[in-house]
Design an enzyme around this catalytic site. Sequence first.
Site, PDB file in Angstrom:
ATOM      1  N   CYS A  74       0.832  -1.207   0.000  1.00 57.55           N
ATOM      2  CA  CYS A  74       0.000   0.000   0.000  1.00 57.55           C
ATOM      3  C   CYS A  74       0.871   1.263   0.000  1.00 57.55           C
ATOM      4  O   CYS A  74       1.490   1.546  -1.018  1.00 57.55           O
ATOM      5  CB  CYS A  74      -0.965  -0.067   1.167  1.00 57.55           C
ATOM      6  SG  CYS A  74      -2.441   0.902   0.897  1.00 57.55           S
ATOM      7  N   HIS A 169      -3.210  -5.260   1.255  1.00 61.34           N
ATOM      8  CA  HIS A 169      -2.560  -5.646   2.514  1.00 61.34           C
ATOM      9  C   HIS A 169      -2.631  -7.152   2.728  1.00 61.34           C
ATOM     10  O   HIS A 169      -3.572  -7.635   3.369  1.00 61.34           O
ATOM     11  CB  HIS A 169      -3.261  -4.957   3.699  1.00 61.34           C
ATOM     12  CG  HIS A 169      -3.093  -3.480   3.714  1.00 61.34           C
ATOM     13  ND1 HIS A 169      -2.061  -2.852   4.355  1.00 61.34           N
ATOM     14  CD2 HIS A 169      -3.819  -2.507   3.131  1.00 61.34           C
ATOM     15  CE1 HIS A 169      -2.149  -1.556   4.186  1.00 61.34           C
ATOM     16  NE2 HIS A 169      -3.217  -1.321   3.443  1.00 61.34           N
ATOM     17  N   GLU A 171      -0.923  -8.792   4.760  1.00 62.74           N
ATOM     18  CA  GLU A 171      -0.701  -9.043   6.190  1.00 62.74           C
ATOM     19  C   GLU A 171      -1.999  -8.991   6.998  1.00 62.74           C
ATOM     20  O   GLU A 171      -2.026  -9.419   8.133  1.00 62.74           O
ATOM     21  CB  GLU A 171       0.353  -8.067   6.748  1.00 62.74           C
ATOM     22  CG  GLU A 171      -0.115  -6.640   7.016  1.00 62.74           C
ATOM     23  CD  GLU A 171      -0.267  -5.770   5.766  1.00 62.74           C
ATOM     24  OE1 GLU A 171      -0.115  -6.287   4.638  1.00 62.74           O
ATOM     25  OE2 GLU A 171      -0.555  -4.569   5.936  1.00 62.74           O
TER      26      GLU A 171
HETATM   27  N1  GLN Z   1      -3.529   6.392   0.819  1.00 62.21           N
HETATM   28  C1  GLN Z   1      -2.337   6.087   1.544  1.00 62.21           C
HETATM   29  C2  GLN Z   1      -1.141   6.879   1.030  1.00 62.21           C
HETATM   30  O1  GLN Z   1      -1.268   7.635   0.112  1.00 62.21           O
HETATM   31  C3  GLN Z   1      -2.032   4.614   1.487  1.00 62.21           C
HETATM   32  C4  GLN Z   1      -3.092   3.830   2.189  1.00 62.21           C
HETATM   33  C5  GLN Z   1      -2.574   2.645   2.925  1.00 62.21           C
HETATM   34  O2  GLN Z   1      -1.354   2.435   3.047  1.00 62.21           O
HETATM   35  N2  GLN Z   1      -3.466   1.880   3.510  1.00 62.21           N
HETATM   36  O3  GLN Z   1      -0.077   6.747   1.568  1.00 62.21           O
END
Ligand code: GLN
EC number: 4.3.3.6
Length: 191
Positions: A74, A169, A171
């Site tokens: 992410c 994710h 995890e």
């Molecule tokens: N939207 C977040 C960002 O721009 C990422 C979201 C996440 O890691 N769950 O860093």
Amino acid sequence: MLALQGGVREHERMLDGLGATVVRVRRPEELAGVDGLVIPGGESTVIARLAALAGLTGPIRVAIGAGMPMLGTCAGLILLADALEDAAAGQETFGGLDIVARRNAFGAQTESFETLLDVPDMGEEPVRAAFIRGPVVASLGPAASALARHDDGRIVAVEQGALLATAFHPELTGETRFHERFLGQVRAAAA
Ligand code: GLN
């Protein structure tokens, strides 16, 4: 484990369960002692700012250049992208993946969802993926390869050498295969 901000504990639990020795990295000296780095989800702008304050940005870039295995989830995918389509003002990444990432590509936090993805490289069993304001790979350069796509065809997992990144994710859903793949790279690099 890069432990500046974000979902650190879930990754630690998974890595621990897979038999890895997990060290929290908050300072350059700690990075120097590890064989691989997991960059968690969280807020990429905050992680980037804290990394810069800790003097970690340069050393992480050097480690990437030297082939240190890394897994980004992410926000971690955003931080490993060479470029961002919609960078916040002054937002920098560590880079390494020949991709352009688009932040928040699946809408707001309340639009978080779980889905099953086919990931041919990971075997028959589909991947249960949790998307929480996740990014997407808006464009893929020739050095990177797509590992997984969302139903709509958008790329949500990529690999390039020792770098592995997911927009979701693993995890959080008990999906161990990405961490196993990362640990395989760590063992190979440390051998
Ligand atoms: N939207 C977040 C960002 O721009 C990422 C979201 C996440 O890691 N769950 O860093």
